[in-house]
Design a protein around this motif. Structure first.
Motif, short mmCIF file in Angstrom:
data_model
loop_
_atom_site.label_atom_id
_atom_site.label_comp_id
_atom_site.label_asym_id
_atom_site.label_seq_id
_atom_site.Cartn_x
_atom_site.Cartn_y
_atom_site.Cartn_z
N UNK A 116 38.73 -29.13 10.50
CA UNK A 116 38.39 -27.85 11.10
C UNK A 116 38.12 -28.07 12.58
N UNK A 117 38.47 -27.09 13.38
CA UNK A 117 38.27 -27.14 14.82
C UNK A 117 37.26 -26.07 15.21
N UNK A 118 36.40 -26.39 16.15
CA UNK A 118 35.41 -25.44 16.66
C UNK A 118 35.72 -25.24 18.14
N UNK A 119 36.10 -24.02 18.51
CA UNK A 119 36.38 -23.71 19.91
C UNK A 119 35.45 -22.60 20.36
N UNK A 120 35.06 -22.66 21.63
CA UNK A 120 34.16 -21.66 22.18
C UNK A 120 34.73 -21.08 23.46
N UNK A 121 34.47 -19.81 23.67
CA UNK A 121 34.90 -19.12 24.88
C UNK A 121 36.38 -19.32 25.17
N UNK A 156 36.92 -12.74 25.20
CA UNK A 156 37.20 -13.76 24.20
C UNK A 156 36.06 -13.88 23.20
N UNK A 157 36.37 -14.28 21.97
CA UNK A 157 35.30 -14.48 20.99
C UNK A 157 34.38 -15.62 21.44
N UNK A 158 33.12 -15.55 21.04
CA UNK A 158 32.18 -16.61 21.40
C UNK A 158 32.55 -17.93 20.75
N UNK A 159 32.88 -17.88 19.47
CA UNK A 159 33.27 -19.08 18.73
C UNK A 159 34.40 -18.75 17.76
N UNK A 160 35.26 -19.72 17.55
CA UNK A 160 36.26 -19.63 16.49
C UNK A 160 36.28 -20.98 15.80
N UNK A 165 43.87 -19.82 8.90
CA UNK A 165 42.50 -19.47 8.51
C UNK A 165 41.56 -19.66 9.69
N UNK A 166 40.64 -18.70 9.85
CA UNK A 166 39.62 -18.89 10.89
C UNK A 166 38.38 -18.03 10.62
N UNK A 167 37.31 -18.43 11.26
CA UNK A 167 36.06 -17.67 11.26
C UNK A 167 35.81 -17.31 12.72
N UNK A 168 35.73 -16.02 12.97
CA UNK A 168 35.46 -15.48 14.29
C UNK A 168 33.97 -15.19 14.38
N UNK A 169 33.28 -15.76 15.37
CA UNK A 169 31.84 -15.56 15.49
C UNK A 169 31.54 -14.89 16.82
N UNK A 170 30.90 -13.75 16.74
CA UNK A 170 30.44 -13.03 17.93
C UNK A 170 28.92 -13.11 17.96
N UNK A 224 37.77 -14.34 8.95
CA UNK A 224 36.44 -13.91 8.55
C UNK A 224 35.68 -13.55 9.83
N UNK A 225 35.03 -12.40 9.84
CA UNK A 225 34.24 -11.97 11.00
C UNK A 225 32.77 -12.26 10.74
N UNK A 226 32.10 -12.85 11.74
CA UNK A 226 30.67 -13.12 11.64
C UNK A 226 29.99 -12.61 12.90
N UNK A 227 28.92 -11.87 12.71
CA UNK A 227 28.11 -11.40 13.83
C UNK A 227 26.76 -12.11 13.74
N UNK A 228 26.41 -12.80 14.80
CA UNK A 228 25.14 -13.53 14.89
C UNK A 228 24.29 -12.77 15.89
N UNK A 229 23.24 -12.11 15.40
CA UNK A 229 22.48 -11.18 16.24
C UNK A 229 20.99 -11.50 16.27
#
Length: 166
Positions: free
Chosen positions: A48-53, A71-75, A82-87, A115-120
């Motif tokens: 798995x790869x973790x990319x930011x900004x 751009x998304x904060x993290x992917x 497959x990916x998880x999009x984190x805002x 998959x969408x994830x919101x971290x608030x």
């Protein structure tokens, strides 16, 4: 002394960067985080790869460029479909439109299982998204399932960030 995670000006980007670094450095923590948010890793995935900004396949951008392009904060992705999009949100409000734009961009890049994830800061409502608060993440990092050097670094940084934001 400047903290390792203080690479950005915006608090949201600092926290996202801290999370990205810790998940990338500690693969057990990454796997546990995906379990926490209820996301299954595809069976065929070796890495798995973790990319930011930035977007998968692109070089990282400056904070200003990333904000301008939306751009998304993290992917977190498998370099396939497959990916998880984190805002991440701390001060600004989460918008459904923002998550939709990010997902659309990732679909254009060939990702089909997103998959969408919101971290608030506070529990928000986000259609078609998994919502997690920074407090929830902090608590989870303190559990025995998440215990590691990188989990403790992130937990310590979250405490310091909270004091700065207060």
């Amino acid at each position: 002394m400047r903290n390792l995670f203080d690479q950005y000006d915006q608090p949201e980007n600092r926290l996202s960067h801290a999370l990205a670094v810790c998940l990338n450095e500690d693969r057990g923590l990454l796997k546990g985080f995906l379990g926490l948010i209820g996301v299954d890793i595809p069976l065929h995935t070796r890495r798995l790869y973790v990319v930011e900004q930035s977007l998968p396949g692109d070089p990282p951008e400056s904070e200003e460029q990333a904000e301008r392009r939306g751009l998304p904060d993290l992917v977190i992705h498998d370099d396939a479909a497959w990916c998880v999009l984190i805002e991440s949100k701390v001060q600004a409000a989460l918008t459904h439109d923002q998550l939709t734009r990010h997902e659309r961009t990732l679909r254009r890049r060939g990702f089909r299982d997103i998959q969408r994830v919101a971290l608030t800061k506070v529990g928000a409502r986000a259609p078609k998204a998994i919502v997690l608060t920074w407090s929830d993440l902090y608590e989870w990092l303190g559990t025995s399932r998440a215990r590691s050097e990188w989990a403790e670094r992130l937990r310590s940084y979250l405490r310091a960030a909270e004091l700065r934001l207060a």
